[in-house]
Design a protein around this motif. Sequence first.
Motif, PDB file in Angstrom:
ATOM      1  N   ALA A  99       0.572  -0.938  -0.265  1.00 35.46           N
ATOM      2  CA  ALA A  99      -0.456   0.154  -0.030  1.00 35.46           C
ATOM      3  C   ALA A  99       0.664   1.563   0.028  1.00 35.46           C
ATOM      4  CB  ALA A  99      -1.106   0.080   1.034  1.00 35.46           C
ATOM      5  N   SER A 100       0.220   2.617   0.978  1.00 36.05           N
ATOM      6  CA  SER A 100       0.584   3.417  -0.023  1.00 36.05           C
ATOM      7  C   SER A 100       2.357   3.918   1.093  1.00 36.05           C
ATOM      8  CB  SER A 100      -0.193   4.612   0.319  1.00 36.05           C
ATOM      9  OG  SER A 100      -0.289   5.089   0.347  1.00 36.05           O
ATOM     10  N   GLY A 101       2.639   3.382   2.390  1.00 36.88           N
ATOM     11  CA  GLY A 101       2.475   3.640   3.118  1.00 36.88           C
ATOM     12  C   GLY A 101       2.347   3.801   4.935  1.00 36.88           C
ATOM     13  N   TYR A 102       2.466   5.105   5.297  1.00 37.03           N
ATOM     14  CA  TYR A 102       1.927   5.857   5.905  1.00 37.03           C
ATOM     15  C   TYR A 102       0.115   6.426   6.128  1.00 37.03           C
ATOM     16  CZ  TYR A 102       6.223   3.362   8.203  1.00 37.03           C
ATOM     17  OH  TYR A 102       6.947   2.395   8.613  1.00 37.03           O
ATOM     18  N   PHE A 104      -1.154   9.610   8.827  1.00 36.30           N
ATOM     19  CA  PHE A 104      -0.965  10.289   9.355  1.00 36.30           C
ATOM     20  C   PHE A 104      -2.281  11.104  10.117  1.00 36.30           C
ATOM     21  CE2 PHE A 104       3.483  11.010   9.512  1.00 36.30           C
ATOM     22  CZ  PHE A 104       4.063   9.941   8.860  1.00 36.30           C
ATOM     23  N   GLY A 105      -2.664  11.209  11.360  1.00 33.45           N
ATOM     24  CA  GLY A 105      -3.303  11.835  11.816  1.00 33.45           C
ATOM     25  C   GLY A 105      -3.006  13.031  11.840  1.00 33.45           C
ATOM     26  N   SER A 106      -4.708  14.195  11.651  1.00 34.39           N
ATOM     27  CA  SER A 106      -4.414  15.401  11.770  1.00 34.39           C
ATOM     28  C   SER A 106      -3.757  16.084  12.939  1.00 34.39           C
ATOM     29  CB  SER A 106      -5.553  15.833  11.808  1.00 34.39           C
ATOM     30  OG  SER A 106      -6.763  15.526  10.508  1.00 34.39           O
TER      31      SER A 106
END
Lengths: 113, 106
Positions: A99-102, A104-106
């Motif tokens: 998949a695209s890696g990571y 992140f939250g806001s």
Amino acid sequence: DAGITQSPRHKVTETGTPVTLRCHQTENHRYMYWYRQDPGHGLRLIHYSYGVKDTDKGEVSDGYSVSRSKTEDFLLTLESATSSQTSVYFCAIMQPPGASGYTFGSGTRLTVV
Amino acid sequence: KNEVEQSPQNLTAQEGEFITINCSYSVGISALHWLQQHPGGGIVSLFMLSSGKKKHGRLIATINIQEKHSSLHITASHPRDSAVYICAVNADKLIFGTGTRLQVFP
């Protein structure tokens, strides 16, 4: 991203008080991370978790503790907040291989006065 | 010396210009990430790559493993591209650069 939420978004607290930040994911991923972001530094890893009750320290873990009692929640606690812990805190989850890696939250902007 | 270095630190451009942001690293990696962070905003993953080139819309990311170097290109830049672009590498841990602040003016 809809799959990961952080709370609170902003917090002001006094030196010496305990603070807990929450990261909640709905995607059932094993790996979760807490980073802090400060001017002049790249994101720095505080703690990470590779499963329920499995956590480990990152490069800037002093003064922080974490807990992961459920897959979906990863809590970061400042036992006794200091002004040097004023920062923006990001939680992240690692996507499965391929998949695209990571994701992140806001972020949580924490100010210790 | 940081293990991940980005250049330039700051970049301004006129709308429509072609933008290049560079990332060099000094450690062995399994993958490299390009991330975008808008002012006051969260961090969005743009690309993860371990070789060659990837394209998404007006964004192109390339990596040269032998030279330990990656570039992020933005074609036909637009004011909404204004953000901080962050390079990160998967070594034994994820190591982040300090970011490149891009401002695109109309």
